[in-house]
Design an enzyme around this catalytic site. Structure first.
Site, mmCIF file in Angstrom:
data_model
loop_
_atom_site.group_PDB
_atom_site.id
_atom_site.type_symbol
_atom_site.label_atom_id
_atom_site.label_comp_id
_atom_site.label_asym_id
_atom_site.label_seq_id
_atom_site.Cartn_x
_atom_site.Cartn_y
_atom_site.Cartn_z
ATOM 1 N N CYS A 1 18.994 3.350 4.124
ATOM 2 C CA CYS A 1 16.951 2.670 5.064
ATOM 3 C C CYS A 1 17.289 0.700 5.210
ATOM 4 O O CYS A 1 17.624 0.102 4.502
ATOM 5 C CB CYS A 1 16.082 3.593 4.163
ATOM 6 S SG CYS A 1 14.572 1.939 5.294
ATOM 7 N N CYS B 1 11.703 -2.011 0.273
ATOM 8 C CA CYS B 1 11.198 -1.790 -0.400
ATOM 9 C C CYS B 1 11.251 -1.657 -2.090
ATOM 10 O O CYS B 1 12.238 -0.916 -2.403
ATOM 11 C CB CYS B 1 10.006 -0.311 -0.324
ATOM 12 S SG CYS B 1 9.993 -0.309 2.192
ATOM 13 N N CYS C 1 12.567 1.311 -4.000
ATOM 14 C CA CYS C 1 12.812 2.433 -3.065
ATOM 15 C C CYS C 1 14.362 2.887 -3.582
ATOM 16 O O CYS C 1 14.336 1.829 -3.041
ATOM 17 C CB CYS C 1 12.558 2.912 -1.611
ATOM 18 S SG CYS C 1 13.121 4.393 -0.877
ATOM 19 N N CYS D 1 4.350 18.743 6.344
ATOM 20 C CA CYS D 1 4.359 17.649 7.005
ATOM 21 C C CYS D 1 5.573 16.632 6.580
ATOM 22 O O CYS D 1 6.573 17.470 6.963
ATOM 23 C CB CYS D 1 3.775 17.621 5.677
ATOM 24 S SG CYS D 1 3.344 15.579 5.528
ATOM 25 N N CYS E 1 -1.886 11.476 5.106
ATOM 26 C CA CYS E 1 -1.136 12.183 3.981
ATOM 27 C C CYS E 1 -1.117 10.696 3.721
ATOM 28 O O CYS E 1 -0.865 9.519 3.453
ATOM 29 C CB CYS E 1 -0.443 13.130 4.094
ATOM 30 S SG CYS E 1 0.023 12.353 2.398
ATOM 31 N N ARG F 1 -3.039 14.041 -4.872
ATOM 32 C CA ARG F 1 -1.699 15.039 -5.520
ATOM 33 C C ARG F 1 -1.403 13.952 -6.592
ATOM 34 O O ARG F 1 -0.588 13.011 -6.699
ATOM 35 C CB ARG F 1 -0.668 15.181 -4.288
ATOM 36 C CG ARG F 1 0.616 15.410 -4.856
ATOM 37 C CD ARG F 1 2.099 15.868 -3.808
ATOM 38 N NE ARG F 1 1.098 16.485 -2.073
ATOM 39 C CZ ARG F 1 0.501 16.296 -1.706
ATOM 40 N NH1 ARG F 1 1.444 15.314 -0.900
ATOM 41 N NH2 ARG F 1 0.409 17.036 -0.713
HETATM 42 N N1 SAM Z 1 10.701 5.748 4.720
HETATM 43 C C1 SAM Z 1 9.509 5.962 5.443
HETATM 44 C C2 SAM Z 1 8.571 5.846 5.133
HETATM 45 O O1 SAM Z 1 8.958 4.804 4.016
HETATM 46 O O2 SAM Z 1 7.273 5.048 5.272
HETATM 47 C C3 SAM Z 1 9.345 7.273 4.379
HETATM 48 C C4 SAM Z 1 9.920 8.080 2.813
HETATM 49 S S1 SAM Z 1 9.374 6.856 1.968
HETATM 50 C C5 SAM Z 1 10.271 7.494 0.628
HETATM 51 C C6 SAM Z 1 8.259 7.810 1.448
HETATM 52 C C7 SAM Z 1 7.349 7.331 -0.150
HETATM 53 O O3 SAM Z 1 7.215 7.768 -1.080
HETATM 54 C C8 SAM Z 1 6.452 5.693 -0.018
HETATM 55 O O4 SAM Z 1 5.697 5.167 0.919
HETATM 56 C C9 SAM Z 1 7.322 6.158 -1.645
HETATM 57 O O5 SAM Z 1 5.278 5.291 -1.779
HETATM 58 C C10 SAM Z 1 7.423 6.791 -2.227
HETATM 59 N N2 SAM Z 1 8.763 6.655 -3.167
HETATM 60 C C11 SAM Z 1 9.510 5.843 -2.696
HETATM 61 N N3 SAM Z 1 10.754 5.093 -3.863
HETATM 62 C C12 SAM Z 1 9.717 5.808 -4.782
HETATM 63 C C13 SAM Z 1 9.712 5.445 -6.061
HETATM 64 N N4 SAM Z 1 11.130 5.431 -6.564
HETATM 65 N N5 SAM Z 1 9.233 6.534 -7.281
HETATM 66 C C14 SAM Z 1 7.636 6.631 -6.110
HETATM 67 N N6 SAM Z 1 7.474 6.695 -5.513
HETATM 68 C C15 SAM Z 1 8.338 6.518 -4.586
HETATM 69 FE FE1 SF4 Z 2 13.104 2.991 3.630
HETATM 70 FE FE2 SF4 Z 2 12.372 3.766 0.850
HETATM 71 FE FE3 SF4 Z 2 10.680 2.065 2.141
HETATM 72 FE FE4 SF4 Z 2 10.707 4.178 2.776
HETATM 73 S S1 SF4 Z 2 10.071 3.513 1.180
HETATM 74 S S2 SF4 Z 2 11.049 2.119 4.251
HETATM 75 S S3 SF4 Z 2 13.088 5.241 2.527
HETATM 76 S S4 SF4 Z 2 13.144 1.684 2.209
#
Ligand code: SAM
Ligand code: SF4
Ligand code: DTB
Length: 354
Positions: free
Chosen positions: A61, A65, A68, A136, A196, A268
Site C-alpha cells: 500500500c 499509516c 499498518c 462490507c 462503519c 465492535r
Molecule cells: N486501506 C484501506 C484504508 O486504510 O482505508 C482499508 C484497509 S485498512 C487495513 C482498515 C483499517 O484497519 C484501518 O483504518 C485501521 O483502523 C485498521 N488497522 C490497520 N492496521 C491495524 C493494526 N495494526 N492494529 C489495529 N488496527 C489496524
Molecule cells: Fe494502506 Fe494500511 Fe493505511 Fe489502509 S491502513 S491505507 S492498507 S497503509
C-alpha cells in the site's frame, strides 16, 4: 432535572471534548452501569453481531499509516498479494456463512480503488450478497461515483476509520488528511450505504485524543451504524511496533463512552482481541460492545480461533439461540489456507493493459 448529557437515550451530535473527557473519568462502576443501562435500552444485552474479515488485496500500500503492516514503506515481511479472484472470494464467504457469520467484510490495501479494479470489486459484492450474507468493504478513499457504484451493486456497509483525534492524526498518517476521511464518509452516507467508522486505541494517544475521536464520530450528521474500536496490533517493522500498552481499563472505559454517545450503533470489539483475556472481553461486552470479528485471521494478523470464541460465548451466555456455533473449524481451516496458488489472484493491472 437531568441535563441532556445524563439522559441515556439521547441521540446527540453536539458533544464537546471536555464533556467526553469527564465521562471517561467517571468512577468505573458508575460508568459501566450507565453504559449497560443505555445498552439495554437499545439492544438485547446477550446478542453479539459477528462479522468475518477477508483481505482481498494484501500489502504494497502506498500510504504511510504508522500502525499498518500493509504499508509498502515498512519492512514487515508481509507477502504482498494481487486482487483475489471473484470466485475465490465467494468460496471464502460461503465458509464464513457456514460457520455462522452475519457479515462478510472485504478489505484492500489501497489508497483508493482504481477504475480498473471496480468491475471485480462490484462482482464480489454481488456474489457475496447472493449467498445471503451482509456485505462490507474497506477499500480506502471513495469519490461519489465509486460510492454510488458500490451502493448500486448492493454493498450494505463501507468501513472507513477516522482512526484517532484530528490533533493526533498527523503523528500517525501524513499521506491523506482528516478531511479526506470525512469526505469519504460523506460520499458513503450520500450513496445510501451504512457507515462503519471507528478508530484505534493504544497508539500513544492521550485520553483527550480518545475523547476527540469519539466526538468526531458522534458529531457526524448521523452516528455510524457500526463503530469498530481496535486495539493496536503491534507489528514488527511498523513505526508503532514498540508502543507501550494501553491500560485495559482505559480501553474498556472508551467502549463504555462510545456506547453512551452512540446508543443505537453497533460498537465492535475489533482488532486486538488475541491479546485480551476472556475477562477483559467480557468487560467490553458489559460496557456495550456488541459486535466482533469472527475467524482466525483479521486482515493480516491473528484473531482468536473460532472455537475459542464459541467457548467464550457459551461461558457468557451470548448468542445462545444463534447459529454462530456451527462449523467453526471449517471457517478457520478455509480462512487460514495460505493463498498458495497464483490462480486465485487477478493481475488487474496486466488485464487493464491488454
Ligand atoms: N486501506 C484501506 C484504508 O486504510 O482505508 C482499508 C484497509 S485498512 C487495513 C482498515 C483499517 O484497519 C484501518 O483504518 C485501521 O483502523 C485498521 N488497522 C490497520 N492496521 C491495524 C493494526 N495494526 N492494529 C489495529 N488496527 C489496524
Ligand atoms: Fe494502506 Fe494500511 Fe493505511 Fe489502509 S491502513 S491505507 S492498507 S497503509
Ligand atoms: C477495522 O476497524 N478493523 C479491521 C477492519 N476495520 C477492516 C481491520 C483490522 C486490521 C488489523 C491488522 C491486520 O490484520 O492487518
Amino acid at each position: 432535572m437531568m441535563s441532556a448529557a445524563h439522559n441515556p437515550s439521547d441521540m446527540r451530535h453536539d458533544w464537546t471534548v471536555e464533556e467526553v473527557a469527564s465521562l471517561l473519568n467517571m468512577p468505573f462502576n458508575d460508568l459501566l452501569f450507565r453504559a449497560q443501562t443505555v445498552h439495554r435500552e437499545n439492544f438485547d444485552p446477550n446478542a453479539v453481531q459477528v462479522s468475518t474479515l477477508l483481505s482481498i488485496k494484501t500489502g504494497a500500500c502506498p500510504e504511510d499509516c504508522a500502525y499498518c503492516p500493509q504499508s509498502a514503506r515498512y519492512d514487515t515481511k508481509l507477502e504482498k498479494e494481487k486482487l483475489m479472484e471473484v470466485e475465490a472470494v465467494i468460496e471464502k464467504a460461503k465458509a464464513a456463512k457456514a460457520a455462522g457469520s452475519d457479515r462478510f467484510c472485504m478489505g484492500a490495501a489501497w489508497r483508493s480503488p482504481r477504475a480498473k479494479d471496480m468491475p471485480y470489486v462490484l462482482a464480489m459484492v454481488k456474489g457475496v450478497k447472493e449467498i445471503g450474507l451482509e456485505t462490507c468493504m474497506t477499500l480506502g478513499m471513495l469519490d461519489d461515483e465509486k460510492a454510488d457504484a458500490l451502493a448500486e451493486a448492493g454493498l450494505d456497509y463501507y468501513n472507513h476509520n477516522l482512526d484517532t483525534s484530528p490533533e493526533y492524526y498527523g503523528d500517525i498518517i501524513t499521506t491523506r488528511t482528516y478531511s479526506d476521511r470525512l469526505n469519504t464518509l460523506a460520499n458513503v452516507r450520500n450513496a445510501g450505504m451504512k457507515v462503519c467508522s471507528g478508530g484505534i486505541l493504544g497508539m500513544g494517544e492521550s485520553q483527550k485524543d480518545r475523547a476527540g475521536l469519539l466526538v468526531q464520530l458522534a458529531n457526524l450528521p448521523a452516528h455510524p451504524d457500526s463503530v469498530p474500536i481496535n486495539q493496536l496490533v503491534k507489528v514488527e517493522g511498523t513505526p508503532l511496533e514498540s508502543e507501550g500498552d494501553l491500560d485495559p481499563l482505559d480501553f474498556i472505559r472508551t467502549i463504555a463512552v462510545a456506547r453512551i454517545m452512540m446508543p443505537k450503533s453497533h460498537v465492535r470489539l475489533s482488532a486486538g482481541r488475541e491479546e485480551m483475556s476472556e475477562e477483559m472481553q467480557a468487560m467490553c461486552f458489559f460496557a456495550g460492545a456488541n459486535s466482533i470479528f469472527y475467524g482466525e485471521c483479521l486482515l493480516t494478523t491473528p484473531n482468536p480461533a473460532a472455537n475459542k470464541d464459541q467457548d467464550l460465548f457459551r461461558k457468557l451466555g451470548i448468542n445462545s439461540d444463534h447459529h454462530v456455533t456451527k462449523a467453526p473449524r471449517e471457517l478457520d481451516e478455509i480462512l487460514a489456507q495460505p493463498m498458495a496458488s497464483d490462480a486465485m489472484f487477478y493481475d488487474a493491472s496486466a488485464q487493464a493493459a491488454q
